[in-house]
Design a protein around this motif. Structure first.
Motif, PDB file in Angstrom:
ATOM      1  N   LEU A   1       0.817  -1.205   0.000  1.00 17.99           N
ATOM      2  CA  LEU A   1       0.000   0.000   0.000  1.00 17.99           C
ATOM      3  C   LEU A   1       0.855   1.260   0.000  1.00 17.99           C
ATOM      4  N   LYS A   2       0.411   2.259  -0.751  1.00 14.63           N
ATOM      5  CA  LYS A   2       1.057   3.569  -0.783  1.00 14.63           C
ATOM      6  C   LYS A   2       0.431   4.447   0.298  1.00 14.63           C
ATOM      7  N   TRP A   3       1.046   5.604   0.543  1.00 18.92           N
ATOM      8  CA  TRP A   3       0.530   6.475   1.583  1.00 18.92           C
ATOM      9  C   TRP A   3      -0.887   6.939   1.288  1.00 18.92           C
TER      10      TRP A   3
ATOM     11  N   PRO B   1      -7.398   7.277   6.410  1.00 20.58           N
ATOM     12  CA  PRO B   1      -8.557   6.645   7.041  1.00 20.58           C
ATOM     13  C   PRO B   1      -9.877   7.014   6.366  1.00 20.58           C
ATOM     14  N   LEU B   2     -10.668   6.026   6.103  1.00 22.61           N
ATOM     15  CA  LEU B   2     -12.007   6.124   5.544  1.00 22.61           C
ATOM     16  C   LEU B   2     -12.015   6.577   4.085  1.00 22.61           C
ATOM     17  N   PHE B   3     -11.345   7.694   3.775  1.00 19.97           N
ATOM     18  CA  PHE B   3     -11.410   8.262   2.431  1.00 19.97           C
ATOM     19  C   PHE B   3     -10.763   7.355   1.382  1.00 19.97           C
ATOM     20  N   SER B   4      -9.638   6.692   1.743  1.00 20.74           N
ATOM     21  CA  SER B   4      -8.989   5.808   0.766  1.00 20.74           C
ATOM     22  C   SER B   4      -9.916   4.670   0.363  1.00 20.74           C
ATOM     23  N   TRP B   5     -10.623   4.099   1.341  1.00 23.69           N
ATOM     24  CA  TRP B   5     -11.549   3.003   1.050  1.00 23.69           C
ATOM     25  C   TRP B   5     -12.669   3.489   0.133  1.00 23.69           C
ATOM     26  N   LEU B   6     -13.176   4.680   0.404  1.00 26.52           N
ATOM     27  CA  LEU B   6     -14.255   5.229  -0.421  1.00 26.52           C
ATOM     28  C   LEU B   6     -13.770   5.519  -1.836  1.00 26.52           C
TER      29      LEU B   6
END
Length: 208
Positions: A7-9, A14-19
């Motif tokens: 995974l990259k930074w 939190p939360l936003f990457s998943w969305l």
């Protein structure tokens, strides 16, 4: 988990990457469990609650870190029936910081280390480990250093009550086993008492 993609930074916000990823791996498009954004959102909500309660203070920092530790502890214990020793050490470390920032009341925290854990250890010996888990004993010892003996006793009682009610419901609804992972419920009691334990104790004593 599927392809081993590192995974990259920008995949770890939190939360936003998943969305932004639509709940899927950037490389292989495998589904990423919804538990991750739920836990991240819960962690954020608890941080906001702690900040609203304590403002900018040492208590805010300690209890935010405590909240994160309790979330991790609860998920792991719920799945494996084991509380990682390292998390208990981390919470104990927060307790040592609490003592150093409140030295005039150091005895309250030291007594808290033994107030519940010693009782649980006796149960552990009498039942040969069947009545209580070693991780639960260590958790209540560590939280005693952070909360003090009065709040720690209340945290244990609340955890047991919440655990008893919730697990009975789980057994009826989901046919869960009789074996109870106590860590998540103790964690709820610990967090509630970190936030409002002293007020609850004062309210109870005023009713006597």
């Amino acid at each position: 988990m599927q392809c081993g993609y590192q995974l990259k930074w920008y995949d770890l916000i939190p939360l936003f990457s998943w969305l932004m990823l639509g709940g899927r791996c950037r490389k292989c498009k495998a589904k990423i469990s919804v538990q991750y954004p739920i836990i991240e959102a819960l962690n954020g909500v608890l941080y906001l609650l702690v900040f609203a309660r304590f403002g900018v203070s040492i208590e805010c920092l300690l209890y935010c870190l405590l909240a994160s530790a309790l979330i991790v502890l609860s998920v792991i214990d719920f799945r494996t029936y084991e509380i990682p020793f390292g998390i208990n050490v981390f919470i104990a470390g927060l307790g040592l910081v609490r003592i150093l920032t409140d030295l005039s009341n150091w005895a309250e925290y030291v007594i808290g280390f033994f107030a519940v854990s010693l009782f649980l250890y006796v149960i552990y010996l009498l039942t040969r480990g069947r009545g209580i888990g070693g991780g639960d004993i260590k958790l209540m010892a560590a939280s005693g250093l952070l909360l003090g003996w009065q709040c720690n006793i209340l945290a244990f009682l609340l955890g047991c009550i919440i655990g008893s009610v919730c697990h009975v419901i789980r057994m009826r609804v989901t046919k869960a086993e009789h074996v109870l992972a106590l860590g998540p419920y103790l964690s709820i009691g610990i967090f509630l008492c970190a936030m409002w334990g002293r007020e609850l104790i004062k309210w109870y004593l005023s009713m006597l």
